[in-house]
Motif scaffolding. Structure first.
Motif, short mmCIF file in Angstrom:
data_model
loop_
_atom_site.label_atom_id
_atom_site.label_comp_id
_atom_site.label_asym_id
_atom_site.label_seq_id
_atom_site.Cartn_x
_atom_site.Cartn_y
_atom_site.Cartn_z
N ARG A 7 0.86 -1.18 0.00
CA ARG A 7 0.00 0.00 0.00
C ARG A 7 0.89 1.22 0.00
N SER A 8 0.71 2.10 -0.96
CA SER A 8 1.56 3.28 -1.03
C SER A 8 1.31 4.16 0.16
N VAL A 9 2.40 4.62 0.78
CA VAL A 9 2.32 5.48 1.96
C VAL A 9 2.85 6.85 1.58
N ARG A 10 2.03 7.84 1.70
CA ARG A 10 2.42 9.20 1.33
C ARG A 10 2.54 10.05 2.58
N THR A 11 3.28 11.14 2.47
CA THR A 11 3.40 12.04 3.61
C THR A 11 2.18 12.95 3.65
N ALA A 12 1.04 12.35 3.93
CA ALA A 12 -0.21 13.09 4.04
C ALA A 12 -0.26 13.81 5.37
N SER A 13 -1.36 14.53 5.60
CA SER A 13 -1.48 15.27 6.86
C SER A 13 -1.38 14.32 8.03
N ALA A 14 -0.56 14.67 9.00
CA ALA A 14 -0.38 13.84 10.18
C ALA A 14 -1.57 13.99 11.10
N LEU A 15 -1.73 13.03 12.01
CA LEU A 15 -2.75 13.14 13.04
C LEU A 15 -2.44 14.34 13.93
N VAL A 16 -3.48 14.89 14.52
CA VAL A 16 -3.28 15.97 15.48
C VAL A 16 -2.64 15.38 16.71
N PRO A 60 10.52 12.10 3.04
CA PRO A 60 10.54 11.06 2.01
C PRO A 60 9.14 10.59 1.62
N GLU A 61 9.05 9.99 0.44
CA GLU A 61 7.88 9.21 0.04
C GLU A 61 8.16 7.78 0.47
N VAL A 62 7.32 7.22 1.32
CA VAL A 62 7.59 5.93 1.96
C VAL A 62 6.55 4.90 1.56
N ASP A 63 7.01 3.67 1.38
CA ASP A 63 6.13 2.60 0.92
C ASP A 63 6.48 1.31 1.66
N PHE A 64 5.47 0.62 2.21
CA PHE A 64 5.69 -0.68 2.83
C PHE A 64 4.35 -1.43 2.88
N PRO A 65 4.40 -2.76 2.96
CA PRO A 65 3.15 -3.53 3.01
C PRO A 65 2.45 -3.34 4.35
N THR A 66 1.13 -3.22 4.30
CA THR A 66 0.36 -3.05 5.54
C THR A 66 -0.67 -4.17 5.66
N ASP A 102 0.16 -0.27 11.03
CA ASP A 102 -1.14 -0.88 10.73
C ASP A 102 -1.70 -0.41 9.41
N ASP A 103 -1.75 0.92 9.20
CA ASP A 103 -2.39 1.42 7.98
C ASP A 103 -1.48 2.32 7.14
N GLY A 104 -0.24 2.53 7.60
CA GLY A 104 0.70 3.32 6.82
C GLY A 104 0.53 4.82 6.90
N GLU A 105 -0.37 5.31 7.76
CA GLU A 105 -0.58 6.75 7.86
C GLU A 105 0.58 7.42 8.60
N LEU A 106 0.92 8.61 8.15
CA LEU A 106 1.94 9.40 8.82
C LEU A 106 1.45 9.79 10.22
N ILE A 107 2.25 9.53 11.24
CA ILE A 107 1.91 9.93 12.61
C ILE A 107 2.48 11.30 12.91
N THR A 108 3.76 11.47 12.68
CA THR A 108 4.41 12.78 12.87
C THR A 108 5.77 12.74 12.19
N ALA A 109 6.39 13.90 12.09
CA ALA A 109 7.69 14.00 11.42
C ALA A 109 8.45 15.20 11.97
N SER A 110 9.75 15.19 11.82
CA SER A 110 10.56 16.34 12.17
C SER A 110 10.39 17.43 11.11
N VAL A 171 6.68 2.46 12.06
CA VAL A 171 7.73 2.42 11.05
C VAL A 171 8.35 3.81 10.97
N MET A 172 9.67 3.87 11.03
CA MET A 172 10.37 5.15 10.99
C MET A 172 11.40 5.14 9.86
N VAL A 173 11.51 6.28 9.20
CA VAL A 173 12.57 6.49 8.21
C VAL A 173 13.42 7.65 8.69
#
Length: 330
Positions: A7-16, A60-66, A102-110, A171-173
């Motif tokens: 499942r493609s994982v994009r740097t979409a809006s992070a959770l609040v 980064p644009e990140v991709d991994f199986p979920t 679990d679902d590949g969503e962005l949680i947070t980033a620097s 998952v962290m990059v």
């Protein structure tokens, strides 16, 4: 593990996120040869499923199986850097993006910005998984790390409203941007008359004995440990561990060692640059080399102007700084 369809994982809006979550991300010997370094986090299959693209040092644009699960903490090199392997105790600057396994969503980033400081950790320390993962990484590398929420943030530290449980996979990059010494590593030098004596604890923290005599009236700067690195030039951004004391009371008024993290300062007088430091300390550090430990005794005329000192430093104080020069930012 068995890989499920990617499942493609994009740097979409992070959770609040709560402020506690953000602050826990920001909080953090000589280099080891690549072949001699012993990683804290082992290479593993789960981390090997993580792919990332995009320029180093940028989100980064990140991709991994979920869903992706992990058997303990694991790491894998996505793109190898050309720098030295990072040894235990070195100070490391990096950028990181964290995703839900679990679902590949962005949680947070620097921040991934030149206008904000990168994250910083002491390699191999038990602060969190980030600090452990950077040990043995090569500077310039992009690495994948898998673990759990608890591994990164600690148990039961996050707002339950975030919906993140202690054992949820993460998952962290990481982009490993720079590494500095953890303490002075040079050759011990002889002391000097009228200069406070310094002894160093095994972890590098200095203990300072100020003599029972009047302080010097001139600026004094003396190298206690002579490093073999580059010399500081005026205007450099230097990474320092330091302890500051008052001569009169023999008490510490500030210490990066007590906070558990070094600081970065522009080595110039704040009279010339608002981001600078007191004149005496700047003058005492220019020309000193990376890897050195330097003691600087600063009479009042080279310190803070009257009324401008922090509350912990009375006007007219003679200050004593013991400084480990860990590196120079590029």
């Amino acid at each position: 593990m068995t890989a499920t369809p990617r499942r493609s994982v994009r740097t979409a809006s992070a959770l609040v996120l709560t402020s506690a979550l953000i602050s826990s991300l920001v909080a953090c010997t000589g280099p080891a040869a690549s072949g001699a370094c012993t990683p804290v986090v082992p290479t593993g299959e789960s981390a090997g499923y993580v792919e990332a693209s995009g320029a180093f040092g940028n989100a980064p644009e990140v991709d991994f199986p979920t869903p992706l699960t992990t058997d303990g903490t694991q790491q894998a090199v996505i793109d190898a850097g050309e720098g030295e392997a990072i040894g235990a105790g070195q100070i490391v600057d990096f950028q990181v993006s964290l995703f839900s396994g679990d679902d590949g969503e962005l949680i947070t980033a620097s921040a991934y910005s030149d206008d904000e400081a990168p994250l910083r950790r002491t390699a191999g320390s038990e602060i969190d998984l980030l600090a452990e993962a950077v040990q043995c990484a090569q500077v310039g590398s992009r690495i994948a790390v898998t673990g759990t929420i608890e591994d990164v943030f600690g148990a039961d530290t996050l707002d339950p409203g975030l919906g993140l449980a202690n054992d949820d996979a993460i998952v962290m990059v990481l982009d490993v941007q720079a590494a500095y010494l953890g303490r002075a590593t040079g050759l011990p030098q002889l002391g000097a008359a009228g200069i406070p004596a310094v002894v160093t604890a095994p972890n590098g923290t200095p203990g300072v004995t100020i003599p029972d005599e009047a302080p010097p009236t001139e600026l004094r700067s003396h190298t206690l440990v002579l490093g073999q690195g580059a010399a500081i030039e005026e205007g450099d951004r230097a990474v320092l561990h330091y302890t500051g004391l008052l001569w009169s009371t023999k008490t510490i008024f500030d210490s990066s060692w007590e906070r558990g993290a070094p600081a970065t300062f522009t080595i110039t007088s704040f009279e010339n640059d608002p981001n600078g430091i007191v004149t005496g300390l700047a003058d005492g550090l220019v020309g000193r080399t990376v890897g050195s430990q330097v003691i600087v005794v600063i009479p009042p005329e080279f310190g803070y102007p009257a009324g401008q000192a922090p509350a912990t430093i009375p006007d007219g104080s003679t200050m004593v700084f013991v400084v480990d020069i860990l590196g120079i930012e590029e």
